[in-house]
Design a protein around this motif. Structure first.
Motif, short mmCIF file in Angstrom:
data_model
loop_
_atom_site.label_atom_id
_atom_site.label_comp_id
_atom_site.label_asym_id
_atom_site.label_seq_id
_atom_site.Cartn_x
_atom_site.Cartn_y
_atom_site.Cartn_z
N ASN A 12 5.16 7.14 -2.34
CA ASN A 12 5.53 7.29 -0.92
C ASN A 12 6.46 8.47 -0.65
O ASN A 12 7.29 8.42 0.26
N ASP A 15 0.84 -1.20 0.00
CA ASP A 15 0.00 0.00 0.00
C ASP A 15 0.87 1.25 0.00
O ASP A 15 1.87 1.34 0.73
N ARG A 16 0.45 2.23 -0.81
CA ARG A 16 1.21 3.47 -0.95
C ARG A 16 0.64 4.55 -0.04
O ARG A 16 -0.57 4.71 0.09
N LYS A 17 1.53 5.31 0.54
CA LYS A 17 1.12 6.46 1.35
C LYS A 17 0.74 7.63 0.46
O LYS A 17 -0.25 8.33 0.69
N THR A 18 1.53 7.87 -0.56
CA THR A 18 1.24 8.92 -1.55
C THR A 18 1.66 8.40 -2.92
O THR A 18 2.46 7.47 -3.03
N ASP A 20 7.22 12.32 0.64
CA ASP A 20 6.70 13.25 1.63
C ASP A 20 6.64 14.67 1.10
O ASP A 20 5.77 15.45 1.48
N LYS A 71 12.89 12.36 5.56
CA LYS A 71 11.80 12.43 4.59
C LYS A 71 12.24 11.86 3.24
O LYS A 71 13.43 11.80 2.93
#
Length: 371
Positions: free
Chosen positions: A124, A102-105, A126, A224
């Motif tokens: 992913n 699963d990707r965060k972004t 930031d 980050k």
């Protein structure tokens, strides 16, 4: 003497063997409980390079091929993936990539504003550093605006880096963004006697980067995952080299077209030197267009916070384009609510909205990314 067919039973029936083998087909897939997690750092011609055991004594680089069932799923730099098979990282070994976690972004773009196919850029991240040069090549507010829209849409924090400020004062460019809340860093090429950091310049020669600019940018990167995005020739890879100690290829600017020469052919994630765990910078190939066909018009508008309040006076269903009647944005800008650069900002917004194929009755205009 031939037997009568009336006396045949099931033992006389011959079953033709399958040409693909005798193993029965099943929809069940292996659970891959033994898979290890890796961070994709680059993709090259069907081979995926990942770091496994990150920041541990077992950290290693693994080359993998994608499993057949994932052939339609894009894998990009920054992705966390599950790997099975030979995950030793030894030379001439090949693991198998079986899952995209699963990707965060996810930073996305389309080829242009009429292309419905979205392209994953990096996962992913930031924050996004939008890199433009004050001159040579000339900065394009259309590109900056598009990158900001893509960042806000993906939930990624933007940052603007202006290079070559010793060639031209970027004050006029920056006035377009004085109402927006994101960091701006200005970089100059230090002269031979000034304090600076040695790096490979865009013409392939040795240069000294402004140490203050490098330090300012470095302060935003610890812990980050940061993406560097910009046209070719703006000094993007030069800054990456200074921050990581890498030797990422750089290229100059074509004297005829004023555009940078493409040198980096694929996105590459690099660890920052002397930084906390999880500090990565991803250098992306120089781009010449950044389509936003995948972004809803309402989300484009929200990326212009200096203009959005003006839509409160719009009639219901207003498209906010130049052809819109009684659009509240016109009065908002005319009253100076968006500052002295309001007219230019409104023109940029309307270029983006006017190229969206989902806005009925609006003509497609020239791409803001190259205007």
């Amino acid at each position: 003497m031939a037997r009568s067919t009336d006396s045949w039973d099931e033992s006389d029936v011959r079953i033709r063997p399958s040409k693909k083998g005798s193993r029965p087909r099943t929809k069940d897939r292996p659970s891959h409980d033994d898979a290890v997690t890796g961070r994709i750092i680059t993709v090259d011609r069907g081979r995926y390079t990942a770091v496994v055991g990150e920041d541990s004594g077992e950290e290693r680089v693994i080359i993998a091929a994608r499993a057949r069932e994932l052939r339609r799923s894009p894998v990009v730099a920054g992705d966390f993936v599950s790997l099975v098979g030979d995950v030793s990282g030894d030379p001439n070994t090949l693991a198998r990539l079986v899952k995209i976690q699963d990707r965060k972004t996810l930073l996305r773009r389309s080829a242009d504003d009429t292309d419905p196919v979205e392209r994953a850029v990096v996962a992913n991240a930031d924050q996004l550093v939008v890199v433009v040069a004050a001159a040579n090549p000339e900065p394009r507010t259309g590109f900056i605006d598009r990158a900001l829209v893509a960042a806000y849409d993906a939930g990624i924090e933007p940052l603007l880096l202006v290079t070559k400020a010793d060639v031209k004062d970027p004050a006029d460019l920056l006035s377009n963004y004085e109402h927006l809340d994101f960091p701006v860093i200005i970089s100059r090429t230090a002269d031979s006697e000034a304090s600076g950091i040695d790096a490979r310049s865009d013409d392939g020669l040795s240069a000294r980067l402004d140490i203050d600019a490098v330090s300012q940018l470095r302060a935003h990167l610890d812990g980050k995952v940061t993406v560097m995005l910009g046209h070719s020739g703006v000094g993007k890879s030069t800054m990456v080299n200074a921050l990581t100690g890498a030797e990422r290829a750089t290229g100059g600017v074509n004297a005829v077209t004023g555009r940078g020469r493409h040198t980096s052919s694929s996105a590459l994630a690099l660890k920052l030197t002397d930084a906390p765990a999880g500090s990565w910078i991803i250098d992306t190939p120089g781009i010449r267009s950044f389509g936003l066909a995948h972004v809803d018009p309402d989300r484009i508008l929200r990326s212009f916070p200096d203009l959005e309040p003006g839509t409160d006076a719009c009639e219901r269903g207003c498209k906010h384009t130049a052809a819109a009647v009684n659009c509240g944005l016109d009065a908002w800008v005319a009253d100076g609510q968006a500052g002295p650069t309001g007219p230019a900002r409104l023109a940029s917004l309307r270029r983006l909205l006017g190229t969206d194929p989902r806005l009925e009755g609006q003509e497609t205009k020239e791409l803001g990314s190259i205007s």
